[in-house]
Design a protein around this motif. Structure first.
Motif, PDB file in Angstrom:
ATOM      1  N   LEU A 171      38.973  44.725  33.202  1.00 30.53           N
ATOM      2  CA  LEU A 171      39.395  43.336  32.998  1.00 30.53           C
ATOM      3  C   LEU A 171      38.527  42.393  33.829  1.00 30.53           C
ATOM      4  CD1 LEU A 171      41.439  41.184  32.017  1.00 30.53           C
ATOM      5  CD2 LEU A 171      42.909  41.855  33.925  1.00 30.53           C
ATOM      6  N   LEU A 172      38.249  42.758  35.075  1.00 30.90           N
ATOM      7  CA  LEU A 172      37.400  41.921  35.916  1.00 30.90           C
ATOM      8  C   LEU A 172      35.932  42.007  35.512  1.00 30.90           C
ATOM      9  CD1 LEU A 172      38.906  42.534  39.478  1.00 30.90           C
ATOM     10  CD2 LEU A 172      39.358  40.639  37.913  1.00 30.90           C
ATOM     11  N   ARG A 173      35.480  43.206  35.189  1.00 30.72           N
ATOM     12  CA  ARG A 173      34.062  43.376  34.820  1.00 30.72           C
ATOM     13  C   ARG A 173      33.694  42.598  33.567  1.00 30.72           C
ATOM     14  NH1 ARG A 173      34.706  49.161  36.442  1.00 30.72           N
ATOM     15  NH2 ARG A 173      35.372  49.562  34.288  1.00 30.72           N
ATOM     16  N   SER A 174      34.651  42.407  32.669  1.00 30.98           N
ATOM     17  CA  SER A 174      34.346  41.806  31.367  1.00 30.98           C
ATOM     18  C   SER A 174      34.441  40.290  31.359  1.00 30.98           C
ATOM     19  CB  SER A 174      35.317  42.369  30.314  1.00 30.98           C
ATOM     20  OG  SER A 174      36.648  41.974  30.599  1.00 30.98           O
ATOM     21  N   THR A 175      34.778  39.692  32.484  1.00 29.31           N
ATOM     22  CA  THR A 175      34.955  38.238  32.514  1.00 29.31           C
ATOM     23  C   THR A 175      33.621  37.529  32.748  1.00 29.31           C
ATOM     24  OG1 THR A 175      35.370  38.192  34.883  1.00 29.31           O
ATOM     25  CG2 THR A 175      37.266  38.520  33.443  1.00 29.31           C
ATOM     26  N   PRO A 176      33.534  36.263  32.368  1.00 25.83           N
ATOM     27  CA  PRO A 176      32.289  35.516  32.593  1.00 25.83           C
ATOM     28  C   PRO A 176      32.121  35.003  34.008  1.00 25.83           C
ATOM     29  CG  PRO A 176      33.879  34.123  31.452  1.00 25.83           C
ATOM     30  CD  PRO A 176      34.509  35.490  31.555  1.00 25.83           C
ATOM     31  N   TRP A 177      33.134  35.166  34.867  1.00 27.11           N
ATOM     32  CA  TRP A 177      33.079  34.574  36.200  1.00 27.11           C
ATOM     33  C   TRP A 177      32.971  35.672  37.249  1.00 27.11           C
ATOM     34  CZ3 TRP A 177      37.931  33.390  33.557  1.00 27.11           C
ATOM     35  CH2 TRP A 177      37.800  32.338  32.641  1.00 27.11           C
ATOM     36  N   ARG A 178      31.866  35.703  37.952  1.00 27.90           N
ATOM     37  CA  ARG A 178      31.687  36.657  39.048  1.00 27.90           C
ATOM     38  C   ARG A 178      31.877  35.897  40.346  1.00 27.90           C
ATOM     39  NH1 ARG A 178      32.669  41.583  38.553  1.00 27.90           N
ATOM     40  NH2 ARG A 178      31.057  42.323  39.997  1.00 27.90           N
ATOM     41  N   VAL A 179      33.135  35.707  40.699  1.00 31.84           N
ATOM     42  CA  VAL A 179      33.487  34.959  41.909  1.00 31.84           C
ATOM     43  C   VAL A 179      34.325  35.858  42.804  1.00 31.84           C
ATOM     44  CG1 VAL A 179      33.370  32.688  40.814  1.00 31.84           C
ATOM     45  CG2 VAL A 179      35.515  33.989  40.730  1.00 31.84           C
ATOM     46  N   ASP A 180      34.439  35.461  44.061  1.00 28.47           N
ATOM     47  CA  ASP A 180      35.190  36.252  45.020  1.00 28.47           C
ATOM     48  C   ASP A 180      36.668  36.328  44.632  1.00 28.47           C
ATOM     49  OD1 ASP A 180      32.815  36.511  46.339  1.00 28.47           O
ATOM     50  OD2 ASP A 180      33.368  35.274  48.060  1.00 28.47           O
ATOM     51  N   ALA A 181      37.360  37.269  45.247  1.00 30.86           N
ATOM     52  CA  ALA A 181      38.792  37.455  44.992  1.00 30.86           C
ATOM     53  C   ALA A 181      39.568  37.236  46.277  1.00 30.86           C
ATOM     54  CB  ALA A 181      39.067  38.851  44.450  1.00 30.86           C
ATOM     55  N   GLU A 182      40.715  36.588  46.159  1.00 34.01           N
ATOM     56  CA  GLU A 182      41.596  36.367  47.299  1.00 34.01           C
ATOM     57  C   GLU A 182      43.014  36.707  46.883  1.00 34.01           C
ATOM     58  OE1 GLU A 182      43.208  32.487  49.530  1.00 34.01           O
ATOM     59  OE2 GLU A 182      41.125  32.948  50.013  1.00 34.01           O
ATOM     60  N   LEU A 183      43.548  37.771  47.465  1.00 28.48           N
ATOM     61  CA  LEU A 183      44.889  38.224  47.115  1.00 28.48           C
ATOM     62  C   LEU A 183      45.888  37.750  48.169  1.00 28.48           C
ATOM     63  CD1 LEU A 183      44.279  41.910  45.975  1.00 28.48           C
ATOM     64  CD2 LEU A 183      44.088  39.794  44.643  1.00 28.48           C
ATOM     65  N   SER A 184      46.996  37.204  47.716  1.00 29.62           N
ATOM     66  CA  SER A 184      48.095  36.815  48.590  1.00 29.62           C
ATOM     67  C   SER A 184      49.088  37.967  48.626  1.00 29.62           C
ATOM     68  CB  SER A 184      48.760  35.536  48.070  1.00 29.62           C
ATOM     69  OG  SER A 184      49.927  35.239  48.799  1.00 29.62           O
ATOM     70  N   LEU A 185      49.359  38.470  49.829  1.00 35.41           N
ATOM     71  CA  LEU A 185      50.194  39.658  49.986  1.00 35.41           C
ATOM     72  C   LEU A 185      51.360  39.376  50.921  1.00 35.41           C
ATOM     73  CD1 LEU A 185      47.349  42.288  50.574  1.00 35.41           C
ATOM     74  CD2 LEU A 185      48.343  41.565  48.394  1.00 35.41           C
ATOM     75  N   PRO A 186      52.464  40.121  50.753  1.00 27.72           N
ATOM     76  CA  PRO A 186      53.571  39.970  51.701  1.00 27.72           C
ATOM     77  C   PRO A 186      53.132  40.354  53.114  1.00 27.72           C
ATOM     78  CG  PRO A 186      54.273  41.156  49.730  1.00 27.72           C
ATOM     79  CD  PRO A 186      52.779  41.056  49.663  1.00 27.72           C
ATOM     80  N   ALA A 187      53.638  39.649  54.103  1.00 28.52           N
ATOM     81  CA  ALA A 187      53.330  39.985  55.488  1.00 28.52           C
ATOM     82  C   ALA A 187      53.863  41.386  55.800  1.00 28.52           C
ATOM     83  CB  ALA A 187      53.944  38.961  56.432  1.00 28.52           C
ATOM     84  N   GLY A 188      53.051  42.168  56.511  1.00 23.85           N
ATOM     85  CA  GLY A 188      53.463  43.519  56.876  1.00 23.85           C
ATOM     86  C   GLY A 188      53.529  44.491  55.723  1.00 23.85           C
ATOM     87  N   TRP A 189      52.735  44.259  54.686  1.00 23.37           N
ATOM     88  CA  TRP A 189      52.808  45.091  53.482  1.00 23.37           C
ATOM     89  C   TRP A 189      52.510  46.568  53.746  1.00 23.37           C
ATOM     90  CZ3 TRP A 189      48.221  47.499  52.147  1.00 23.37           C
ATOM     91  CH2 TRP A 189      47.040  46.951  52.680  1.00 23.37           C
ATOM     92  N   ARG A 190      51.737  46.867  54.754  1.00 20.33           N
ATOM     93  CA  ARG A 190      51.428  48.268  55.047  1.00 20.33           C
ATOM     94  C   ARG A 190      52.643  49.059  55.525  1.00 20.33           C
ATOM     95  NH1 ARG A 190      46.247  46.133  56.373  1.00 20.33           N
ATOM     96  NH2 ARG A 190      44.560  47.334  55.389  1.00 20.33           N
ATOM     97  N   ASP A 191      53.677  48.368  55.989  1.00 19.27           N
ATOM     98  CA  ASP A 191      54.863  49.046  56.496  1.00 19.27           C
ATOM     99  C   ASP A 191      55.828  49.462  55.392  1.00 19.27           C
ATOM    100  OD1 ASP A 191      53.919  48.647  59.094  1.00 19.27           O
ATOM    101  OD2 ASP A 191      54.901  46.679  59.241  1.00 19.27           O
TER     102      ASP A 191
END
Length: 296
Positions: A83-103
């Motif tokens: 899905l990402l490879r096929s898009t026309p935009w090669r821009v950075d990604a920024e994911l918003s995650l819950p705090a402490g998600w590793r726990d």
């Protein structure tokens, strides 16, 4: 496994985007955020959405600035990568995650699946960050009163300060800019961001010692989502005095005095001094951000 169908959306079928569960709680955490239907794409298998992505930019941007939302169902990492490879935009990604998600094992597995898909799509981890949100209930931080703050109409004063600030920096985005084009590029990217924000240029401020020496700069700002700490920086020769605390306090007061009902902010998790200043100023961590960059 049946063939994968990747498609863009338009206003008539944008509702399909929400058929995938919001496991990471992005909608709830950012209720003011909207995505343009033409910057949303889906991957479907047998008519079922198995991955989705949304790109974000400012209201006047003609191209998106970053991948802002990226979700997939279990076992569909390759579909999400395509899905990402096929898009026309090669821009950075920024994911918003819950705090402490590793726990949380379930959250951790969901996040790691997205990381796997991003890497397969040609991305690499840049930095993990803390996201803060100050509200009046947090209380205004005390102004130490050690510095003199003032607006400065000359852009070159800010450019020179940014060159000096980024000559020794813990900020991963600045470090990448320096690797690509030196401190000139790092300073230029900051100035471009300040100008991109819809807040007034007159808000940019310099901070000086009582003797008149430059200590640093702070940029109270509004991004498209609302008030934010645009930038805090102390020049190298003035470090060691805790002046970032003074700058952050002044920036917070500046925005609050202009009616801010909340103030967003962020810093790299590895920037321990700045994270400590946010904690002392009463800024709670509300989310985490993970930034991936496109591998050239």
């Amino acid at each position: 496994m049946t063939d994968l169908v990747i498609r863009a959306l338009d206003a008539s079928d944008a509702h399909l985007f929400d058929t995938l569960p919001d496991v990471l709680g992005v909608r709830a955490a950012h209720p003011q955020r909207t995505w343009r239907p033409d910057w949303q794409r889906l991957a479907l298998r047998d008519g079922t959405v198995v991955a989705r992505a949304a790109w974000w930019g400012g209201p006047n941007d003609t191209e998106p600035l970053a991948v802002d939302c990226f979700d997939l169902i279990e076992g569909e990492e390759e579909a999400a990568a395509e899905l990402l490879r096929s898009t026309p935009w090669r821009v950075d990604a920024e994911l918003s995650l819950p705090a402490g998600w590793r726990d949380d094992p379930e959250l951790s597995a969901a996040v790691e699946a997205r990381f796997t898909a991003l890497r397969a799509a040609g991305y690499d981890l840049l930095v993990e960050r803390f996201s803060y949100r100050w509200t009046p209930e947090c209380g205004l931080p005390e102004r130490p009163g050690r510095l003199v703050f003032a607006p400065e109409p000359d852009d070159e004063v800010f450019v020179d300060a940014l060159r000096r600030i980024h000559s020794v920096t813990l900020d991963a985005h600045a470090q990448r800019a320096i690797e690509q084009g030196g401190v000139e590029q790092a300073a230029a990217e900051e100035i471009d961001f300040f100008r991109w924000c819809p807040s007034p240029r007159e808000w940019w401020q310099v901070a000086r010692t009582p003797e008149g020496d430059l200590a640093g700069i702070h940029i109270p700002a509004h991004n498209p989502a609302g008030p934010c700490i645009g930038f805090i920086g102390v020049v190298p020769e003035q470090r060691g005095h805790g002046y970032a605390r003074d700058l952050l306090a002044e920036c917070t007061h500046y925005l609050a005095e202009r009616g801010a009902e909340f103030i967003a902010a962020a810093t790299d998790q590895g920037n321990f001094p700045m994270a400590a200043h946010f904690a002392k100023a009463g800024y709670p961590i509300v989310r985490e951000r993970v930034n991936f960059h496109v591998v050239e």
